[in-house]
Design a protein around this motif. Structure first.
Motif, short mmCIF file in Angstrom:
data_model
loop_
_atom_site.label_atom_id
_atom_site.label_comp_id
_atom_site.label_asym_id
_atom_site.label_seq_id
_atom_site.Cartn_x
_atom_site.Cartn_y
_atom_site.Cartn_z
N ASN A 50 2.42 -26.86 -12.28
CA ASN A 50 2.90 -27.27 -10.88
C ASN A 50 4.22 -27.72 -11.20
O ASN A 50 5.25 -27.34 -10.33
CB ASN A 50 2.11 -28.22 -10.14
N VAL A 51 4.64 -28.51 -12.18
CA VAL A 51 5.87 -28.88 -12.53
C VAL A 51 6.85 -27.70 -13.04
O VAL A 51 8.04 -27.80 -12.71
CB VAL A 51 6.00 -30.14 -13.38
N ILE A 52 6.24 -27.03 -13.87
CA ILE A 52 7.02 -25.84 -14.28
C ILE A 52 7.51 -24.95 -13.03
O ILE A 52 8.63 -24.39 -12.93
CB ILE A 52 6.40 -24.87 -15.24
N GLY A 53 6.57 -24.91 -12.11
CA GLY A 53 6.74 -23.79 -11.07
C GLY A 53 7.40 -24.52 -9.90
O GLY A 53 7.58 -23.96 -8.85
N GLY A 54 7.76 -25.85 -10.00
CA GLY A 54 8.53 -26.45 -8.91
C GLY A 54 7.72 -26.93 -7.58
O GLY A 54 8.30 -27.06 -6.57
N GLY A 87 6.47 -15.74 -9.67
CA GLY A 87 5.04 -15.29 -8.84
C GLY A 87 3.96 -16.11 -9.27
O GLY A 87 3.83 -16.54 -10.51
N PHE A 88 3.16 -16.56 -8.27
CA PHE A 88 2.01 -17.11 -8.58
C PHE A 88 0.75 -16.43 -8.32
O PHE A 88 0.64 -15.90 -7.44
CB PHE A 88 1.82 -18.46 -7.61
N ILE A 89 -0.26 -16.78 -9.29
CA ILE A 89 -1.64 -16.12 -8.80
C ILE A 89 -2.66 -17.14 -9.11
O ILE A 89 -2.54 -18.00 -10.02
CB ILE A 89 -2.10 -14.99 -10.08
N PHE A 90 -3.62 -17.28 -8.26
CA PHE A 90 -4.64 -18.52 -8.36
C PHE A 90 -6.02 -17.86 -8.25
O PHE A 90 -6.36 -16.59 -8.04
CB PHE A 90 -4.54 -19.11 -7.04
N LEU A 159 5.48 -15.44 -14.29
CA LEU A 159 4.47 -15.32 -13.46
C LEU A 159 3.67 -16.50 -13.96
O LEU A 159 2.85 -16.74 -15.23
CB LEU A 159 3.54 -13.99 -14.02
N LEU A 160 2.84 -17.56 -12.97
CA LEU A 160 2.16 -18.40 -13.18
C LEU A 160 0.97 -18.29 -12.82
O LEU A 160 0.75 -18.04 -11.59
CB LEU A 160 2.72 -19.67 -12.86
#
Ligand SMILES: Nc1ncnc2c1ncn2[C@@H]1O[C@H](COP(=O)(O)OP(=O)(O)OP(=O)(O)O)[C@@H](O)[C@H]1O
Length: 233
Positions: A50-54, A87-90, A159-160
């Motif tokens: 989350n900190v890397i992804g802002g 890009g986020f994937i959960f 891509l996170l």
């Protein structure tokens, strides 16, 4: 896209209680790599992502993404960074149930200044023939493919992925990992994968192991395995 963290700290406060979710975290993630972030529940993996992804701000230390520092970025610049670079994937896919496959992916496309072609991406994730279906008409693996397409159509450089295979069986999970490897190789996307599954470390170029908010181990894999060959635990 390279990532460099130096002495990053994150403390969550709720009332009197403080949780030191990241303690002096320092790590280098080179461009175009697949990185697995491993560790037990509560060890700080999501906080790191989350900190890397802002999505969340760190309290101290520095985070450098290519040549940009996240530390003092304004909220506006951080929003641009999330929108255009990531890009986020959960685990839970987070598809919009009232939209079709195509419409869900369109949501990602609308967010980008430089989107890829929707049908090309749907074809690459093997979902073109189901583009008019709704999420409830798809299996878990198919829903995750759509979530990956929605992230990819933005043409993200990073891509996170937070437990992308956590809800999937071994066979489907390995197919999703193969797709992430394909994305990494085809689009030169840096891919960070959080997981409880130690086996996923075997396919990564780099493995980061966390415990109680600390990075306790980080190593490069000389010969990352094909995702189909990793152990599944
Ligand atoms: N928004 C928040 N407010 C307060 N505490 C939080 C918050 N987010 C995380 N924490 C705490 O920070 C610590 C690290 O949490 P984090 O979610 O990063 O761990 P994790 O390794 O991703 O865990 P899991 O594998 O269970 O998802 C935990 O003790 C958690 O309870």
């Amino acid at each position: 896209m390279s990532i460099e963290l130096t002495d990053v700290n994150k403390i969550y406060k709720s009332g009197e209680v403080e949780v030191h979710a990241l303690k002096q975290a320092s790590i280098d993630i080179p461009d175009k790599q697949i990185v697995a972030i491993l560790g037990p529940s509560g060890s700080g993996k999501s906080t790191l992502l989350n900190v890397i992804g802002g999505i969340d701000r760190h309290d101290s230390g520095t985070i450098k993404i290519d040549e940009d520092m996240l530390d003092n970025m304004t909220d506006k610049t951080l929003t641009e960074y999330r929108r255009h670079t990531l890009g986020f994937i959960f685990q839970q896919y987070n598809l919009i149930p009232t939209l079709t496959v195509q419409e869900n992916v369109e949501v990602g496309r609308q967010l980008s200044q430089n989107p890829l072609n929707m049908d090309d991406i749907l074809e690459k994730v093997g979902m073109l023939d189901k583009k008019d279906k709704f999420p409830f008409q798809l299996s878990g693996g198919e829903q995750q493919r759509v979530a990956i397409a929605r992230a990819l159509v933005k043409n993200p450089r990073l891509l996170l992925c937070d437990e992308p295979t956590g809800a999937l069986d071994e066979e489907t999970g390995k197919k999703i990992l193969s797709l992430l490897k394909y994305v990494n190789e085809t689009f030169d996307t840096t891919v960070c994968i959080i997981t409880h599954n130690n086996g996923i470390g075997e396919m990564a170029h780099k493995v980061i192991r966390m415990k109680s908010g600390e990075i306790i181990e980080a190593y490069e894999n000389e010969a990352p395995l094909d995702p189909e060959k990793v152990s599944w635990v």
